[in-house]
Design an enzyme around this catalytic site. Structure first.
Site, PDB file in Angstrom:
ATOM      1  N   TYR A 452     -78.812 -28.419  -8.691  1.00 35.19           N
ATOM      2  CA  TYR A 452     -78.059 -29.495  -9.352  1.00 35.19           C
ATOM      3  C   TYR A 452     -77.916 -30.689  -8.403  1.00 35.19           C
ATOM      4  O   TYR A 452     -78.419 -31.763  -8.650  1.00 35.19           O
ATOM      5  CB  TYR A 452     -76.693 -28.983  -9.813  1.00 35.19           C
ATOM      6  CG  TYR A 452     -75.926 -30.032 -10.589  1.00 35.19           C
ATOM      7  CD1 TYR A 452     -76.274 -30.325 -11.902  1.00 35.19           C
ATOM      8  CD2 TYR A 452     -74.872 -30.734 -10.010  1.00 35.19           C
ATOM      9  CE1 TYR A 452     -75.591 -31.303 -12.617  1.00 35.19           C
ATOM     10  CE2 TYR A 452     -74.180 -31.709 -10.721  1.00 35.19           C
ATOM     11  CZ  TYR A 452     -74.544 -31.987 -12.024  1.00 35.19           C
ATOM     12  OH  TYR A 452     -73.874 -32.955 -12.724  1.00 35.19           O
ATOM     13  N   SER A 533     -79.059 -32.265 -16.669  1.00 32.25           N
ATOM     14  CA  SER A 533     -78.190 -33.431 -16.498  1.00 32.25           C
ATOM     15  C   SER A 533     -78.561 -34.157 -15.198  1.00 32.25           C
ATOM     16  O   SER A 533     -79.697 -34.615 -15.059  1.00 32.25           O
ATOM     17  CB  SER A 533     -76.720 -32.998 -16.515  1.00 32.25           C
ATOM     18  OG  SER A 533     -75.864 -34.106 -16.591  1.00 32.25           O
ATOM     19  N   ASP A 616     -75.996 -35.468 -27.872  1.00 30.22           N
ATOM     20  CA  ASP A 616     -75.463 -35.643 -26.523  1.00 30.22           C
ATOM     21  C   ASP A 616     -74.962 -37.076 -26.398  1.00 30.22           C
ATOM     22  O   ASP A 616     -75.745 -38.025 -26.374  1.00 30.22           O
ATOM     23  CB  ASP A 616     -76.559 -35.370 -25.481  1.00 30.22           C
ATOM     24  CG  ASP A 616     -76.025 -35.354 -24.048  1.00 30.22           C
ATOM     25  OD1 ASP A 616     -74.882 -35.812 -23.838  1.00 30.22           O
ATOM     26  OD2 ASP A 616     -76.747 -34.885 -23.158  1.00 30.22           O
ATOM     27  N   HIS A 649     -73.774 -32.401 -24.914  1.00 33.86           N
ATOM     28  CA  HIS A 649     -74.379 -32.382 -23.583  1.00 33.86           C
ATOM     29  C   HIS A 649     -74.760 -30.972 -23.162  1.00 33.86           C
ATOM     30  O   HIS A 649     -75.593 -30.790 -22.269  1.00 33.86           O
ATOM     31  CB  HIS A 649     -73.427 -33.013 -22.558  1.00 33.86           C
ATOM     32  CG  HIS A 649     -74.067 -33.259 -21.233  1.00 33.86           C
ATOM     33  ND1 HIS A 649     -75.278 -33.916 -21.110  1.00 33.86           N
ATOM     34  CD2 HIS A 649     -73.703 -32.924 -19.969  1.00 33.86           C
ATOM     35  CE1 HIS A 649     -75.615 -33.988 -19.835  1.00 33.86           C
ATOM     36  NE2 HIS A 649     -74.678 -33.377 -19.123  1.00 33.86           N
TER      37      HIS A 649
END
Length: 674
Positions: A452, A533, A616, A649
């Site tokens: 991430y 993301s 989203d 999302h």
């Protein structure tokens, strides 16, 4: 800054007919590749069984004298909000009383409602504000709900769809930040104004408490209470990481003298401050990532003689605190492995005790009832250990097992290990690897590298039946990289990859990939990269910067066009992380990694899947759409695309959609990397 014409910008029209026709055509291409794939169909079925399993641990929250749980399964795809007693919950098959059936509400109202949580009135616990989202978006509608009658309150508090924040002030008053009309939202799409709304009056007459600026992220107000001491707080989020915090005393707002990058908690008479920047005050300097305590009333009068509850080291960082009635539970990471410290404030002094925990796992701590009890819920899992939930009591290591999650795959052939790779600038980057104990180091193992690396989010070892079923059982190797930008070593680890230093996160990710290849765990032919993301941006950078390292890349609900990200949905709120592309000096470094601006027709790229959601409303689906369209236009034939028409999302609005999207993802990866 000269803007280059973007011929794919029309794909930013989220619900436009032309754009959706493009999406449906791409979706069908992906379906055509998978719908006759027996492995895909079986995996989708297996994953839905896991997601719908009635043996999952029902997460609970104590509201009044009952514990509540929101539950989805095959019979309740949208979910039921239900309650039981703690005594009943301990039983293998507790009896639940349904409080709200979201499937029934959605059917009656012909709307695709997704439950987005509740705020219940304390200490009465009789009324709750229910947040309902269409299709899983961040924007919600709110309605007041009566827990006793199990009905929405006629003529109760209710607001139409908006990104909003709501909190109870008292029995008949709410703090509300919502779309009050023209000019009332920030550039990031969140409330700019917070008001006090009295029951029975139109929202248009609500009294303004505070107004932020259009450039701010958002403003909100809340009421916090512990051990009978209540404070009313207004928070102005100036950027994603900086805030101004005000104490409401009557009609006055008193700005608290704390650094702009700071977390805070109230514990009885004590004020707990967690600065994310170095702070010099009262003649002393406290490093970022410290945990400090002081009497709150003394602090308001100018006292700055803090007690240091925790000070970070090269290996140890603070991740959060939560309070029971008499104890403060402080969670720490030591080289990304969890620990828990119990703190008691007694006779003017803090007393610390280390809580005995299993090692290397993800630990969750939540108080059962912080006003009345020292009991708390302690959950634990790691890559190979399904989640376990205990009822613990602060002051002792004694705990009662409440629930154990089932195993969804046989973990005995596997092991989880932690290793360190050396990044380009010499920084040691930890990563976890799960693989078969008898793995052959011949470079042929299909390996999935996940990370991430942003927003100070830490990735700690936790169990996933889906990964076990979709990847490990096929002899795949699963790797999680704890790269800079995350919070694994506190604020310094995060801030090391902010703005102009973003490239460090991508170098860390590449260093782990290189380490896996060098150690012959895998090879580029069998190595895949995945992230969602901000991690979707990471995957996009891996694709465009280091295509030689991977044979498959999955970019989930991603940011990819970093020139326009701040103009799309909540994008403006992330300029504290990435910088402002409208400032030439900042665009100078952003454009160096922006995947949309660095993909080239003449280069050979790994197989890539872009996966996103129409609903989203946080990261705009236009990012994934435009990147896929540009690559296809450039002649790259190995581009897959899938967009769920619902889902927000998180990508999916129910378990069937989650299973489907996961099966698409892992089938793509396996087919490319095996």
């Amino acid at each position: 800054m000269a803007q280059v014409e973007d011929k794919h910008q029309w794909l930013e029209d989220v619900g436009g007919e032309k754009a959706l026709d493009w999406v449906k055509a791409r979706n069908q291409e992906t379906r055509n590749k998978l719908d006759n794939d027996a492995g895909f169909l079986k995996l989708r079925s297996d994953l839905q069984v896991i997601l719908d399993s009635k043996d999952r641990i029902p997460g609970i929250q104590k509201i009044g004298n009952a514990v509540y749980n929101f539950w989805t399964d095959a019979e309740h795809p949208r979910g039921v909000w239900r309650k039981t007693s703690l005594v009943e919950y301990r039983k293998p098959s507790p009896k639940w009383e349904v409080v709200m059936d979201l499937d029934a509400i959605a059917k009656a109202e012909n709307e695709n409602w997704v439950f987005k949580g509740s705020q219940c009135r304390e200490p009465e616990y009789d009324r709750c504000i229910i947040n309902l989202s269409r299709g899983g978006a961040d924007a919600v509608t709110i309605r007041e709900f009566d827990l006793k009658t199990k009905q929405f309150v006629k003529d109760g508090f209710s607001l139409p769809e908006s990104k909003m924040n709501v909190a109870w002030r008292d029995k008949n008053t709410l703090f509300v930040g919502t779309d009050f009309g023209a000019g009332s939202m920030t550039d990031s799409g969140y409330p700019r104004i917070v008001k006090e709304w009295t029951r029975g009056t139109p929202i248009s007459t609500a009294k303004t408490i505070f107004e932020g600026k259009k450039e701010d992220i958002s403003v909100s107000a809340s009421r916090v209470s512990h051990r009978g001491i209540t404070h009313e707080i207004v928070n102005r989020a100036v950027t994603f990481y900086t805030s101004e915090v005000f104490l409401m005393r009557g009609s006055k707002l008193l700005k608290l003298d704390i650094p702009a990058q700071t977390g805070y908690e109230f514990f009885g008479t004590q004020f707990i401050v967690t600065p994310n920047e170095t702070w010099t005050t009262g003649g002393k300097t406290y490093p970022q990532g410290s945990v400090l305590a002081i009497d709150f009333e003394a602090f308001l009068k100018g006292d700055r003689n803090f007690t240091v509850l925790f000070q970070p080291t090269d290996n140890a960082s603070f991740t959060g605190v939560t309070a029971t009635k008499n104890y403060l539970l402080m969670q720490l990471l030591q080289d990304v492995k969890s620990s828990l410290v119990e703190l008691q404030f007694k006779q003017g002094k803090w007393i610390a005790r280390n809580v005995t925990l299993p090692t290397m796992g993800a630990v969750g701590v939540s108080p059962l009832d912080s006003e009345k009890s020292d009991e708390y819920l302690l959950s634990y899992s790691d890559y190979l250990t399904p989640s376990v939930l205990h009822l613990a009591k602060a002051g002792t290591d004694q705990r009662q097992l409440l629930k154990s999650a089932p195993s969804f795959f046989d973990a005995s052939p596997y092991q989880a290990v932690q290793k360190f790779a050396t990044s380009k600038d010499g920084t040691k980057v930890p990563y976890f690897m799960v693989h078969k104990k008898d793995i052959k180091l011949d470079g042929t193992s299909p390996t999935l590298l996940y990370a991430y690396g942003g927003f100070q989010v830490s990735l700690t070892p936790s169990y996933s039946g889906g990964i076990g079923k979709a990847w490990l059982e096929k002899s795949g190797v699963y790797v999680v990289a704890n790269i800079r930008g995350g919070g694994e070593y506190g604020p310094r680890w995060h801030q090391a990859a902010l703005k102009q230093n973003r490239q460090r996160a991508y170098e860390d990710f590449a260093a782990v990939a290189e380490d896996l290849i060098r150690s012959k765990i895998t090879s580029a032919k069998h190595l895949g990269a995945m992230g969602g993301s901000n991690g979707g941006l990471l995957a996009g950078v891996a694709l465009t910067q280091r295509p030689e390292l991977f044979n498959a890349v999955v970019s989930q609900v991603p940011l990819l066009d970093m020139q326009r990200y701040n103009k799309l949905l909540a994008g403006a709120s992330w300029m504290g992380e990435y910088g402002n592309p409208d400032v030439p000096a900042e665009w100078e470094y952003i454009q160096q990694y922006s995947p949309y601006h660095n993909v080239k027709a003449e280069l050979k790229y790994p197989n890539v899947l872009f996966i996103t959601s129409t609903r989203d409303d946080r990261v705009h689906p236009g990012h994934a759409r435009k990147m896929a369209a540009k690559m296809l236009d450039q002649g790259h034939s190995n581009v897959w695309y899938y967009e769920n028409i619902e889902g927000g999302h998180g990508g999916a609005a129910n378990n069937a959609q989650r299973a489907d999207m996961s099966a698409i993802t892992y089938s793509f990866l396996w087919n490319m990397l095996k």
